[in-house]
Design a protein around this motif. Structure first.
Motif, PDB file in Angstrom:
ATOM      1  N   MET A   8      15.941 -71.514   0.095  1.00 36.42           N
ATOM      2  CA  MET A   8      16.142 -72.117   1.382  1.00 36.42           C
ATOM      3  C   MET A   8      14.854 -71.960   2.192  1.00 36.42           C
ATOM      4  O   MET A   8      14.210 -70.926   2.147  1.00 36.42           O
ATOM      5  N   ILE A   9      14.494 -72.997   2.920  1.00 39.66           N
ATOM      6  CA  ILE A   9      13.347 -72.929   3.815  1.00 39.66           C
ATOM      7  C   ILE A   9      13.829 -73.254   5.222  1.00 39.66           C
ATOM      8  O   ILE A   9      14.645 -74.150   5.417  1.00 39.66           O
ATOM      9  N   LEU A  10      13.350 -72.474   6.185  1.00 42.66           N
ATOM     10  CA  LEU A  10      13.752 -72.644   7.574  1.00 42.66           C
ATOM     11  C   LEU A  10      12.509 -72.880   8.420  1.00 42.66           C
ATOM     12  O   LEU A  10      11.558 -72.085   8.359  1.00 42.66           O
ATOM     13  N   GLN A  11      12.501 -73.965   9.179  1.00 42.60           N
ATOM     14  CA  GLN A  11      11.400 -74.189  10.111  1.00 42.60           C
ATOM     15  C   GLN A  11      11.711 -73.417  11.386  1.00 42.60           C
ATOM     16  O   GLN A  11      12.788 -73.564  11.971  1.00 42.60           O
ATOM     17  N   LEU A  12      10.772 -72.582  11.812  1.00 40.35           N
ATOM     18  CA  LEU A  12      10.981 -71.750  12.992  1.00 40.35           C
ATOM     19  C   LEU A  12      10.701 -72.556  14.255  1.00 40.35           C
ATOM     20  O   LEU A  12       9.664 -73.197  14.374  1.00 40.35           O
ATOM     21  N   ASP A  13      11.637 -72.514  15.188  1.00 39.45           N
ATOM     22  CA  ASP A  13      11.486 -73.241  16.444  1.00 39.45           C
ATOM     23  C   ASP A  13      11.932 -72.335  17.576  1.00 39.45           C
ATOM     24  O   ASP A  13      13.124 -72.174  17.778  1.00 39.45           O
ATOM     25  N   PRO A  14      11.004 -71.689  18.273  1.00 40.85           N
ATOM     26  CA  PRO A  14       9.563 -71.879  18.244  1.00 40.85           C
ATOM     27  C   PRO A  14       8.914 -71.062  17.125  1.00 40.85           C
ATOM     28  O   PRO A  14       9.512 -70.097  16.632  1.00 40.85           O
ATOM     29  N   PRO A  15       7.687 -71.428  16.743  1.00 38.00           N
ATOM     30  CA  PRO A  15       6.928 -70.599  15.798  1.00 38.00           C
ATOM     31  C   PRO A  15       6.708 -69.209  16.392  1.00 38.00           C
ATOM     32  O   PRO A  15       6.689 -69.036  17.605  1.00 38.00           O
ATOM     33  N   LEU A  16       6.551 -68.208  15.516  1.00 33.65           N
ATOM     34  CA  LEU A  16       6.457 -66.819  15.949  1.00 33.65           C
ATOM     35  C   LEU A  16       5.076 -66.220  15.686  1.00 33.65           C
ATOM     36  O   LEU A  16       4.560 -66.338  14.574  1.00 33.65           O
ATOM     37  N   PRO A  17       4.493 -65.551  16.681  1.00 35.27           N
ATOM     38  CA  PRO A  17       3.206 -64.882  16.456  1.00 35.27           C
ATOM     39  C   PRO A  17       3.410 -63.654  15.580  1.00 35.27           C
ATOM     40  O   PRO A  17       4.327 -62.865  15.803  1.00 35.27           O
TER      41      PRO A  17
END
Length: 92
Positions: A1-10
């Motif tokens: 499984m791939i998850l796009q992070l929203d928002p991206p994380l530093p």
């Protein structure tokens, strides 16, 4: 499984600071893999979960590391009972 992070994380990684845009989960027998684009040169690295740390954020209570605080690489070697004793927490 791939998850796009929203928002991206530093993130802080062994390769330096970057922004994680995706999280890959290969299943129970594998570490989570973070897809991180590096701040320094824009390169993209997939980093296993034990090697990443969230970037410091004073507003969220994640303070920068100081001498004397645990370093990320030493966290897996910490004895929870020793930490509890050092902080005066009774151990059952």
């Amino acid at each position: 499984m791939i998850l796009q992070l929203d928002p991206p994380l530093p993130m802080t990684t062994p390769k330096g600071e970057g922004i994680a845009h995706f999280l890959i989960d290969y299943g129970a027998e594998s570490h989570l893999m973070w897809v991180v684009f590096m701040d320094a040169d824009g390169s993209c690295w997939t980093v296993p979960n034990p090697e990443v740390r969230m970037a410091p954020n004073w507003s969220m209570g994640r303070r920068p590391l100081r001498p004397g605080r645990l370093q990320a690489s030493n966290e897996s070697r910490v004895d929870p009972a020793a930490v509890a004793r050092a902080n005066g927490i009774p151990i059952k």
